[in-house]
Design an enzyme around this catalytic site. Structure first.
Site, PDB file in Angstrom:
ATOM      1  N   SER A  24      38.390  67.063  34.660  1.00  0.00           N
ATOM      2  CA  SER A  24      38.911  66.065  34.353  1.00  0.00           C
ATOM      3  C   SER A  24      38.243  64.722  34.419  1.00  0.00           C
ATOM      4  CB  SER A  24      40.233  65.554  35.154  1.00  0.00           C
ATOM      5  OG  SER A  24      39.858  65.420  36.725  1.00  0.00           O
TER       6      SER A  24
ATOM      7  N   ASP B 143      42.419  56.748  42.679  1.00  0.00           N
ATOM      8  CA  ASP B 143      43.399  57.603  43.484  1.00  0.00           C
ATOM      9  C   ASP B 143      42.614  58.651  44.362  1.00  0.00           C
ATOM     10  OD1 ASP B 143      41.863  59.369  41.705  1.00  0.00           O
ATOM     11  OD2 ASP B 143      43.744  60.547  40.950  1.00  0.00           O
TER      12      ASP B 143
ATOM     13  N   HIS C 204      39.501  60.314  40.962  1.00  0.00           N
ATOM     14  CA  HIS C 204      39.321  59.808  39.762  1.00  0.00           C
ATOM     15  C   HIS C 204      38.560  58.571  39.533  1.00  0.00           C
ATOM     16  CE1 HIS C 204      42.089  63.004  38.968  1.00  0.00           C
ATOM     17  NE2 HIS C 204      41.304  63.737  38.063  1.00  0.00           N
TER      18      HIS C 204
END
Length: 240
Positions: free
Chosen positions: A11, A188, A191
């Protein structure tokens, strides 16, 4: 033909084309010099990455023959999930992680012997923030990742790069040199924030430069407007 640079990862790579993302910044830096190809897969670990290598990196005859000058390989954040916690289904044991990285590197070297391969370690983890932003329901109240575990996978990534004699960016170490990295570099606990994206962008561009494929090393695709003679504009295309 304009060369390609492929960004392969989880991600943190998939999101890199967002506003202020490191992939978008790289595409802007190398515009008209290289095509930045995004191959990011949220949630993936190295085990899953190996399953899709043939589809992510088709043979040259299939993808049109564009030369791949570099590939970034950015996995480990999901492999390092703790097996007994809420994201344990993403966990890959450390020794398997190392072997998977070797296999990914071997695949890429066999596919494109002249391509520069850059491994990137997982980032550090802010465990308190991970409790506030769990991916799935966290019923035990413990973070699914720890900074200590991420560090072990980062060290393993560096070791594989050294073993394979390829470049590596130790993001886990680099980011922790920044004051208040927990909130400066991450939004977070995992990320990347804008600052975190800037760190990755700078590290990738510096490594590409060291490998001889930096912005100043690549040629511009087709004539620039300033190279076009207003009186004889078509001459620039004949001479380029």
């Amino acid at each position: 033909m304009r060369p390609k640079i492929v960004l392969f990862g989880d991600s943190i790579t998939e999101e890199s084309f967002g506003d202020g993302g490191w992939g978008a910044s790289l595409a802007d830096l190398l515009r008209r010099k290289a095509d930045i190809v995004l191959r990011g897969y949220s949630g993936y670990n190295t085990r899953w990455a190996l399953k899709v290598m043939e589809r992510v990196f088709p043979a040259a005859a299939v993808d049109g023959g564009a030369y791949t000058s570099a590939v970034t390989v950015f996995f480990g954040a999901n492999d390092a999930c703790l097996p007994e916690r809420c994201s344990g289904f993403q966990h890959v044991p450390l020794l398997e992680y190392k072997q998977n990285l070797r296999s990914i590197v071997s695949f890429l070297k066999n596919r494109w012997p002249r391509t520069v391969i850059i491994l990137i370690t997982p980032p550090p983890i802010d465990e308190e923030a991970r409790l506030r932003y769990p991916y799935i329901e966290n019923t035990i109240g413990l973070p699914e990742r720890t900074n200590e575990a991420a560090g072990s996978y980062a060290k393993a990534c560096v070791a594989v790069a050294n073993e394979c004699q390829i470049s590596v960016i130790d993001l886990w170490t680099k980011m922790q040199q920044i004051s208040n990295w927990q909130t400066e570099c991450l939004w977070d606990g995992l990320h990347l924030s804008r600052v975190g994206n800037k760190v990755v962008f700078e590290e990738v561009t510096n490594t590409l430069k060291e490998e001889g494929i930096g912005a100043e090393d690549l040629v511009v695709d087709l004539p620039l407007i300033e190279d076009v003679d207003p009186k004889k504009p078509l001459r620039a295309f004949d001479e380029f």
